[in-house]
Design an enzyme around this catalytic site. Sequence first.
Site, PDB file in Angstrom:
ATOM      1  CB  CYS A   2      -0.898  -0.002   1.233  1.00 37.89           C
ATOM      2  SG  CYS A   2      -1.897   1.498   1.415  1.00 37.89           S
ATOM      3  CD  GLU A 109      -1.128  -2.191  -4.899  1.00 39.35           C
ATOM      4  OE1 GLU A 109      -0.132  -1.661  -5.484  1.00 39.35           O
ATOM      5  OE2 GLU A 109      -1.185  -2.347  -3.666  1.00 39.35           O
TER       6      GLU A 109
END
Length: 233
Positions: A2, A109
């Site tokens: 992340c 992402e």
Amino acid sequence: MCGRFVVTESSQDLIELFDIDQAAAELPGPSYNVRPTDQVPVILESAKSEPVVRRLESARWSLVPSFAKELASKYPTFNARSEEVASKATFAASVVSRRAIIPATGYYEWHTEGTQKTPYFIHSASDVPIAFAGLYSWWKDESLPPEDPARWVLSATILTRDAIGELAGLHPRTPVMLPPEFWDTWLDPHEPGDQSFVDAAVDASTDMFDDLVFHEVGPVKDDGPQLIEPVAG
């Protein structure tokens, strides 16, 4: 992993959602493009007070262990792999009793095919905030005098795990997202943490995948709600 996330909830929203007892005077505002080393809201509990007080604080997103010689690190510490976190010197002490929740609206992402990287925004289908499992640490800047409030730096990291289901087709790693019934256990500083404790949190996070959805977005640059708008098909 992340590497960028979104927080659109106000400080008051977070205070109410997480039953905060004390909130810092200065907290980061909403952002659609939170980056490593930015200030982020974190929820933690400290054993220094009895009864334990749940606090909402502002922390540097990239954990700095107390033994570090300087603030900057040559290694990225904004994420920590849950499978090995208790055995890593940078994070081991925090696993024991300095665990945090890092709230988020969602995260980005990038799916890679060849040399092409395509950004996606991942969030809860029910539009409720996500509670990332995190760790925190306090670091003392010895170059500053004891009376300087900037001498103590609070920092945090987000734990990651293997992605499953449709999300695994997007990227092999994902943040550990705690269900509400695990929040108190994770934050409790009197609950000594070890690798098996972290593994239990990862297991508890599996159910959260059922509520996740994602869509392609444009380049993640600057800030603003346009960043999470779906790319027109």
